[in-house]
Design a protein around this motif. Structure first.
Motif, short mmCIF file in Angstrom:
data_model
loop_
_atom_site.label_atom_id
_atom_site.label_comp_id
_atom_site.label_asym_id
_atom_site.label_seq_id
_atom_site.Cartn_x
_atom_site.Cartn_y
_atom_site.Cartn_z
N ILE A 152 0.82 -1.22 0.00
CA ILE A 152 0.00 0.00 0.00
C ILE A 152 0.85 1.27 0.00
N THR A 157 4.04 5.82 -2.50
CA THR A 157 4.82 6.93 -1.96
C THR A 157 6.03 7.25 -2.84
N TRP A 161 6.11 10.97 -4.03
CA TRP A 161 7.12 11.83 -3.42
C TRP A 161 8.53 11.61 -3.96
N ARG A 175 -1.41 10.29 7.49
CA ARG A 175 -2.74 10.73 7.05
C ARG A 175 -3.64 9.55 6.72
N TYR A 186 -12.55 6.26 3.85
CA TYR A 186 -11.19 6.83 3.74
C TYR A 186 -10.94 7.85 4.84
N ASN A 283 -6.71 3.68 -5.94
CA ASN A 283 -5.27 3.94 -5.80
C ASN A 283 -4.49 2.79 -6.41
N ARG A 292 -3.29 7.36 -8.87
CA ARG A 292 -4.69 6.98 -8.68
C ARG A 292 -5.53 7.41 -9.87
N TYR A 328 2.11 20.14 -3.49
CA TYR A 328 2.41 19.63 -2.16
C TYR A 328 3.76 20.16 -1.68
N TYR A 363 0.76 21.09 4.57
CA TYR A 363 -0.09 20.10 3.90
C TYR A 363 -1.46 20.16 4.55
N1 UDP Z 1 -0.42 6.73 0.69
C1 UDP Z 1 0.04 5.56 0.18
N2 UDP Z 1 -0.84 4.70 -0.40
C2 UDP Z 1 -2.17 4.96 -0.47
C3 UDP Z 1 -2.65 6.17 0.05
C4 UDP Z 1 -1.74 7.05 0.62
O1 UDP Z 1 1.24 5.29 0.21
O2 UDP Z 1 -2.92 4.13 -1.01
C5 UDP Z 1 0.56 7.66 1.32
C6 UDP Z 1 1.28 8.50 0.27
O3 UDP Z 1 2.58 8.80 0.76
C7 UDP Z 1 0.43 9.74 0.23
C8 UDP Z 1 0.07 9.91 1.70
O4 UDP Z 1 -0.11 8.57 2.17
O5 UDP Z 1 1.10 10.85 -0.29
C9 UDP Z 1 -1.16 10.73 1.98
O6 UDP Z 1 -2.24 10.23 1.23
P1 UDP Z 1 -3.55 11.12 0.93
O7 UDP Z 1 -4.57 10.25 0.33
O8 UDP Z 1 -3.91 11.86 2.17
O9 UDP Z 1 -2.99 12.15 -0.17
P2 UDP Z 1 -3.74 13.33 -0.97
O10 UDP Z 1 -5.13 12.89 -1.25
O11 UDP Z 1 -3.63 14.54 -0.08
O12 UDP Z 1 -2.91 13.45 -2.20
#
Ligand code: UDP
Length: 382
Positions: A152, A157, A161, A175, A186, A283, A292, A328, A363
């Motif tokens: 996951i 990530t 990132w 988060r 979620y 995702n 995603r 970000y 963030y």
């Molecule tokens: N993340 C991940 N896998 C997932 C969802 C989230 O690795 O399926 C990690 C990833 O580093 C991501 C962070 O958790 O940048 C925060 O996710 P979030 O969904 O809050 O991101 P946003 O919707 O703000 O882009």
């Protein structure tokens, strides 16, 4: 025209402050660089009539009663419980990883004992960041952590990132914690969903006030000069309040170097069929170059058009080139120091306030920005 306040940017931060200050009797000028209001929440119909979020999917969620009540003055809601699935080698599993996910991965029999280990370790209903789960001394719990990390967090990530989960601020992966419950949502907030007529309409209504003037397609730097002890507007020192919601480094021509950001390329695709993936967000956590896929109709509930539009998100390192958008902030000690260096340049300008994701290099979720904007307006209003 004499303005009491000047607001740079008409996203969530700027629009909320503008409204509150105008309601307090102020004359407010909003300068917006883009040709539209709403910041990155901006939504609009695409060429097929399907409402899309031009700057990526924004799902509103909050447990803050005052935030929800404030926004509800400007919109009705389409409330729903937002769920996300991770596509793991073609199989769709609920994220955040929870006890339902556990059963799907390990099978009911094996999951039974693993659930007990998790509940014993953290308590039923708890939320455990992946980086904490990985530190658990129980090898069985660590095996779950390894699965979740690998399937996951790691690849998603790396895409999002360009770094591993352990290399980024733990707040970011935190988060999306592991849920020791059967909650497939979620977010766990009380209110979640979409403004019924969209974000643009909501912010339009918010800005629609006799005390507010909005000028679109105006770069604030063409109007304002930020000196060390005053801001010059129309040839004179502007003594009113200035609320700046843009990127802080750009205010000073990036003289100490650019603040690093991650950006995204959004690839929109339209299909003549009714449905693409049967749900709003999937995702891609183990493969693909995009993070995603969002199918907008499932978010907005729109039913009055044929076909469906999706968006794929491709992350990349922001360089500041024309057309790129900083989405970000990259939260690490070095970048925070650089940010502070820019913030220090405002020391001689007590009438300038920084607000929002960009200006504060944070963030933030939408509701946090709204909350902060309400608080700032209360503190500085007439
Ligand atoms: N993340 C991940 N896998 C997932 C969802 C989230 O690795 O399926 C990690 C990833 O580093 C991501 C962070 O958790 O940048 C925060 O996710 P979030 O969904 O809050 O991101 P946003 O919707 O703000 O882009």
């Amino acid at each position: 025209m004499m303005y009491d306040s000047m607001i740079i940017g008409s996203g969530a931060a700027g629009s909320v402050v503008a409204r509150k200050l105008a309601e307090a009797g102020e004359q407010v000028l909003v300068l917006e660089k883009r040709p539209h209001i709403g910041g990155n929440c901006y939504d609009r119909p695409d060429d097929y009539g399907i409402v899309i979020h031009e700057y990526g999917p924004h799902i509103f969620h909050t447990s803050e009663e005052d935030v929800f009540q404030f926004l509800s003055q400007f919109t009705d809601w389409r409330l729903f419980d937002h769920e996300v699935a991770a596509n793991i080698h073609g199989r769709l599993l609920p994220v955040p990883f929870n006890l339902n996910t556990l059963s799907m991965v390990y099978g009911e029999a094996e999951a039974k004992e693993l659930k007990k280990s998790l509940i014993d370790a953290y308590g039923a209903g708890s939320r455990v960041p992946i980086m904490r789960l990985r530190e658990n001394p129980n090898p069985k719990v660590r095996a779950i952590a390894d699965y979740v990390y690998e399937n996951i967090f790691l690849h998603y990530t790396m895409k999002q990132w360009g770094q591993k989960p352990e290399e980024i601020d733990p707040e970011v992966t935190g988060r999306v914690p592991i849920l020791i419950s059967y909650d497939n949502r979620y977010f766990q907030d009380k209110y979640q969903g979409m403004p019924k007529e969209g974000y643009t309409a909501m912010f339009q209504k918010m800005l629609d006030h006799p005390g507010i003037t909005v000028r679109l397609s105006v770069d604030c730097k063409d109007e304002l000069t930020f000196l060390s002890d005053r801001v010059v507007f129309a040839g004179e020192a502007f003594t009113g309040k200035i609320i700046y919601t843009g990127a802080l480094d750009e205010l000073f021509d990036c003289e100490y170097g650019r603040l690093p950001y991650r950006s995204l390329d959004f690839h929109f695709e339209h299909f003549a069929r009714e449905d693409f993936q049967g749900r709003s967000v999937v995702n891609y956590t183990v493969d693909q170059e995009y993070t995603r896929i969002t199918e907008f109709k499932h978010l907005t509930g729109q039913t009055d058009v044929d076909g469906t539009t999706i968006v794929k998100e491709y992350p990349f390192a922001y360089t500041g080139a024309d057309g790129e958008i900083p989405y970000y902030a990259i939260l690490n000690p070095e970048n925070k120091v650089l940010y502070q260096k820019y913030a220090a340049k405002l020391q001689g300008l007590p009438n300038v306030y920084l607000l929002g994701r960009l200006a504060e290099y944070k963030y933030y979720n939408i509701d946090t920005i709204v909350k902060k904007a309400l608080q700032l307006a209360e503190a500085i209003r007439r």
